[in-house]
Write an enzyme that holds these catalytic residues in place. Structure first.
Site, PDB file in Angstrom:
ATOM      1  N   ASN A  11       5.611   8.183  -5.679  1.00 31.52           N
ATOM      2  CA  ASN A  11       6.039   6.978  -4.968  1.00 31.52           C
ATOM      3  C   ASN A  11       4.965   5.917  -5.179  1.00 31.52           C
ATOM      4  O   ASN A  11       3.891   6.004  -4.584  1.00 31.52           O
ATOM      5  CB  ASN A  11       6.204   7.310  -3.471  1.00 31.52           C
ATOM      6  CG  ASN A  11       6.542   6.089  -2.639  1.00 31.52           C
ATOM      7  OD1 ASN A  11       6.793   5.012  -3.177  1.00 31.52           O
ATOM      8  ND2 ASN A  11       6.535   6.253  -1.324  1.00 31.52           N
ATOM      9  N   LYS A  13       5.016   2.932  -4.240  1.00 33.65           N
ATOM     10  CA  LYS A  13       4.971   1.954  -3.144  1.00 33.65           C
ATOM     11  C   LYS A  13       4.901   0.532  -3.739  1.00 33.65           C
ATOM     12  O   LYS A  13       5.507   0.289  -4.774  1.00 33.65           O
ATOM     13  CB  LYS A  13       3.815   2.274  -2.196  1.00 33.65           C
ATOM     14  CG  LYS A  13       3.872   3.756  -1.740  1.00 33.65           C
ATOM     15  CD  LYS A  13       2.952   4.085  -0.610  1.00 33.65           C
ATOM     16  CE  LYS A  13       3.086   5.571  -0.264  1.00 33.65           C
ATOM     17  NZ  LYS A  13       2.324   5.947   0.911  1.00 33.65           N
ATOM     18  N   HIS A  95      11.370   6.630   4.414  1.00 36.17           N
ATOM     19  CA  HIS A  95       9.908   6.787   4.368  1.00 36.17           C
ATOM     20  C   HIS A  95       9.319   6.268   5.678  1.00 36.17           C
ATOM     21  O   HIS A  95       9.810   5.281   6.239  1.00 36.17           O
ATOM     22  CB  HIS A  95       9.335   6.006   3.180  1.00 36.17           C
ATOM     23  CG  HIS A  95       7.906   6.368   2.906  1.00 36.17           C
ATOM     24  ND1 HIS A  95       6.872   5.883   3.668  1.00 36.17           N
ATOM     25  CD2 HIS A  95       7.350   7.196   1.985  1.00 36.17           C
ATOM     26  CE1 HIS A  95       5.730   6.397   3.214  1.00 36.17           C
ATOM     27  NE2 HIS A  95       5.998   7.188   2.188  1.00 36.17           N
ATOM     28  N   GLU A  97       6.826   4.537   6.249  1.00 39.01           N
ATOM     29  CA  GLU A  97       6.405   3.131   6.199  1.00 39.01           C
ATOM     30  C   GLU A  97       7.591   2.207   6.462  1.00 39.01           C
ATOM     31  O   GLU A  97       7.414   1.082   6.942  1.00 39.01           O
ATOM     32  CB  GLU A  97       5.745   2.840   4.837  1.00 39.01           C
ATOM     33  CG  GLU A  97       4.343   3.455   4.777  1.00 39.01           C
ATOM     34  CD  GLU A  97       3.849   3.808   3.388  1.00 39.01           C
ATOM     35  OE1 GLU A  97       4.408   3.314   2.393  1.00 39.01           O
ATOM     36  OE2 GLU A  97       2.880   4.592   3.312  1.00 39.01           O
ATOM     37  N   GLU A 165       6.555  14.441   5.353  1.00 37.79           N
ATOM     38  CA  GLU A 165       5.357  13.626   5.217  1.00 37.79           C
ATOM     39  C   GLU A 165       4.795  13.328   6.606  1.00 37.79           C
ATOM     40  O   GLU A 165       5.247  12.376   7.267  1.00 37.79           O
ATOM     41  CB  GLU A 165       5.687  12.299   4.515  1.00 37.79           C
ATOM     42  CG  GLU A 165       6.242  12.466   3.115  1.00 37.79           C
ATOM     43  CD  GLU A 165       5.966  11.241   2.246  1.00 37.79           C
ATOM     44  OE1 GLU A 165       5.404  11.421   1.166  1.00 37.79           O
ATOM     45  OE2 GLU A 165       6.286  10.113   2.665  1.00 37.79           O
ATOM     46  N   GLY A 171      -2.044   8.535   2.965  1.00 35.82           N
ATOM     47  CA  GLY A 171      -3.079   7.583   2.579  1.00 35.82           C
ATOM     48  C   GLY A 171      -4.389   7.738   3.341  1.00 35.82           C
ATOM     49  O   GLY A 171      -5.248   6.866   3.283  1.00 35.82           O
ATOM     50  N   SER A 210      -1.405  12.581   1.092  1.00 33.03           N
ATOM     51  CA  SER A 210      -2.731  12.886   0.541  1.00 33.03           C
ATOM     52  C   SER A 210      -2.747  14.080  -0.406  1.00 33.03           C
ATOM     53  O   SER A 210      -3.717  14.833  -0.449  1.00 33.03           O
ATOM     54  CB  SER A 210      -3.757  13.063   1.668  1.00 33.03           C
ATOM     55  OG  SER A 210      -3.885  11.871   2.416  1.00 33.03           O
TER      56      SER A 210
HETATM   57  P1  13P Z   1      -0.376   9.302  -0.333  1.00 30.56           P
HETATM   58  O1  13P Z   1      -0.179  10.414  -1.365  1.00 30.56           O
HETATM   59  O2  13P Z   1      -1.030   8.082  -0.915  1.00 30.56           O
HETATM   60  O3  13P Z   1      -1.027   9.826   0.904  1.00 30.56           O
HETATM   61  O4  13P Z   1       1.100   8.822   0.087  1.00 30.56           O
HETATM   62  C1  13P Z   1       2.047   9.763   0.417  1.00 30.56           C
HETATM   63  C2  13P Z   1       3.368   9.108   0.520  1.00 30.56           C
HETATM   64  O5  13P Z   1       3.621   8.331   1.434  1.00 30.56           O
HETATM   65  C3  13P Z   1       4.365   9.375  -0.525  1.00 30.56           C
HETATM   66  O6  13P Z   1       5.613   8.884  -0.183  1.00 30.56           O
END
Ligand code: 13P
Length: 247
Positions: A11, A13, A95, A97, A165, A171, A210
């Site tokens: 992803n 983002k 997601h 976010e 997740e 992150g 992560s």
């Molecule tokens: P990270 O791997 O940067 O922690 O992000 C995970 C994520 O949100 C994947 O959709």
């Protein structure tokens, strides 16, 4: 019963411009004989270029979100059919976010998932608890509730995956213990079987949050972990390939 086919999805983002496709191509070039399904989900601006660049490779292209409606006056949004038309075959939905930043509810995620299916996209539906919810001992309740609310009945018989997740692991460099990951994944599997019967045994349950080369092998070999949804570490082919090879 068919065992879940492992999937490792990156992803990106809100990262990536045309030059970043070199990393996607380097990932494709380094895959070798792997039987793992690999996908890259770039920002929507790159969907068609990524799909064209990766057309003759094993790397699939996905979207990061879609609108539930098929078309209309929704400035700035992208429909599932548009992603499919641009060459995507999967789409990430729900997601955290988006749940947190745009107030996306389980019902909206379910509507988007239905729209994705109608457009012929394979949904990757995300669920996960916040740190406060975990501290309050509610992780399993929250996650299984999100699974029940975010997966529409039309998924019966269809290809899809669920990504666990934990919000606090995204992150941050923090990850749950292997036992914690397994506990949640086993609960998600039980919920899928409750909802879809035998078909509930087939979706891959991905872990996200992560994931990096140094922890990938342990996470990917945990019970009921059928792949990963990788954020930051998917932006560099070297790291993403190391994660894919750890499965
Ligand atoms: P990270 O791997 O940067 O922690 O992000 C995970 C994520 O949100 C994947 O959709």
């Amino acid at each position: 019963m068919t065992a879940p086919t492992p999937l490792i999805a990156g992803n990106w983002k809100m990262n990536g411009v045309a030059a970043s496709l070199a990393e996607a191509l380097a990932t494709a070039a380094g895959l070798g004989e792997t039987t793992t399904r690999v996908a890259i989900c770039p920002p929507a601006t790159l969907t068609d270029r990524a799909a064209a660049a990766l057309k003759d490779t094993k790397v699939l292209v996905g979207g990061q979100d879609c609108r539930a409606e098929t078309s209309g006056a929704f400035t700035g949004d992208v429909s599932a059919a548009m992603l499919a038309d641009a060459g995507a075959s999967l789409v990430i939905l729900g997601h955290s976010e988006r749940r947190a930043g745009y107030g996306e509810t389980d019902a909206l995620v379910a509507a988007k998932t239905s729209a994705a299916l109608t457009a012929g996209l394979e949904p990757i539906v995300c669920v996960g608890e916040t740190l406060d919810e975990r501290k309050a001992g509610k992780a399993l309740q929250i996650v299984t509730g999100q699974v029940r609310g975010s997966l529409p009945a039309e998924l019966a018989g269809k290809a899809f995956s669920v990504a666990y997740e934990p919000v606090w692991a995204i992150g941050t460099g923090l990850t749950p213990s292997t036992a914690e990951i397994e506990e949640v994944h086993v609960a998600i599997r039980a919920t899928l079987v409750e909802m879809f019967g035998d078909h509930g045994k087939t979706p891959a349950i991905l872990y996200g949050g992560s994931v990096k080369p140094s922890n990938a092998a342990e996470i990917l070999h945990a019970a009921e972990v059928g792949g990963a949804l990788v954020g930051g570490a998917s932006l560099k082919a070297e790291d993403f390939l190391a994660i894919i090879r750890a499965l």
